[in-house]
Motif scaffolding. Structure first.
Motif, PDB file in Angstrom:
ATOM      1  N   ASN A  19       0.833  -1.199   0.000  1.00  0.00           N
ATOM      2  CA  ASN A  19       0.000   0.000   0.000  1.00  0.00           C
ATOM      3  C   ASN A  19       0.867   1.248   0.000  1.00  0.00           C
ATOM      4  OD1 ASN A  19      -2.409  -1.505   0.152  1.00  0.00           O
ATOM      5  ND2 ASN A  19      -2.148  -1.753   2.340  1.00  0.00           N
ATOM      6  N   ASP A  20       0.386   2.292  -0.701  1.00  0.00           N
ATOM      7  CA  ASP A  20       1.075   3.579  -0.684  1.00  0.00           C
ATOM      8  C   ASP A  20       0.316   4.557   0.225  1.00  0.00           C
ATOM      9  OD1 ASP A  20      -1.021   4.775  -2.188  1.00  0.00           O
ATOM     10  OD2 ASP A  20       0.007   4.412  -4.081  1.00  0.00           O
ATOM     11  N   PRO A  21       0.889   5.704   0.537  1.00  0.00           N
ATOM     12  CA  PRO A  21       0.238   6.656   1.449  1.00  0.00           C
ATOM     13  C   PRO A  21      -1.026   7.314   0.883  1.00  0.00           C
ATOM     14  CG  PRO A  21       2.581   7.133   1.237  1.00  0.00           C
ATOM     15  CD  PRO A  21       2.250   6.093   0.218  1.00  0.00           C
ATOM     16  N   TRP A  22      -1.327   7.113  -0.395  1.00  0.00           N
ATOM     17  CA  TRP A  22      -2.468   7.767  -1.033  1.00  0.00           C
ATOM     18  C   TRP A  22      -3.637   6.826  -1.246  1.00  0.00           C
ATOM     19  CZ3 TRP A  22       2.556   7.790  -2.843  1.00  0.00           C
ATOM     20  CH2 TRP A  22       3.291   8.910  -2.448  1.00  0.00           C
TER      21      TRP A  22
END
Length: 188
Positions: A143-146
């Motif tokens: 997962n990415d921060p966005w």
């Protein structure tokens, strides 16, 4: 409540284990198509293509079903030297006026275990299509921060320029070009 948690967890695991399509993150500058070739056998000349796009399908549980497609804008060649770039884009090398793109389309993905694989496919460069193999290493995914999900790979290959109709003679040490491909994809 416990059954609901188990069902939710199983659904999430199933969703992450299925094949997914990823688009190259070229806008965020997290993908690179680079090359190097020996200059007369005395040093390395490095360069890159600043404009390209691509996508891949990847399933961690079934990597052999993976596929990749890439289109490179050959006019975007950049070796940090304007006059050399003009020559490399010209008729002696890429002839970008006649062949403004290069493409790669995979035909097979052979997992070697431990995040290593061989990606096979057809490279079209300078109007010539030939099969090549790319040694691939999975960098990671998550997962990415966005709120998205990303997957990253690096790959290397090499080929003789003459195999693609590029016959300009820079000497015996400069017949083979090495490609370095770093890709971070955003799951679609």
């Amino acid at each position: 409540m416990k059954k609901l948690a188990v069902l939710l967890f199983a659904t999430l695991i199933g969703a992450t284990a299925q094949a997914a399509e990823y688009k190259f993150d070229t806008k965020g500058a997290h993908a690179f198509v680079q090359f190097r070739i020996k200059h007369l056998g005395y040093s390395w000349l490095y360069g890159r293509f600043d404009k390209f796009d691509g996508s891949f399908v990847y399933d961690e549980s079934k990597p052999e079903a993976s596929s990749v497609e890439v289109t490179v804008d050959t006019t975007s060649l950049n070796s940090n030297h304007a006059e050399r770039d003009k020559h490399l884009r010209g008729k002696d090398f890429l002839d970008v006026a006649k062949y403004p793109t290069a493409t790669f389309k995979s035909t097979a993905f052979e997992s070697k275990g431990n995040g290593k694989a061989v990606l096979k496919g057809d490279l079209t460069l300078h109007g010539v299509t030939k099969p090549i193999s790319i040694d691939v290493t999975e960098i990671g995914g998550g997962n990415d921060p966005w709120g998205g999900y990303r997957q990253g790979f690096t790959g290397t290959t090499e080929f003789k320029l003459k195999d693609f109709g590029i016959d300009y003679d820079l000497g015996p040490a400069s017949q083979t070009v090495e490609m370095i491909l770093d890709v971070e994809g955003i799951r679609q």
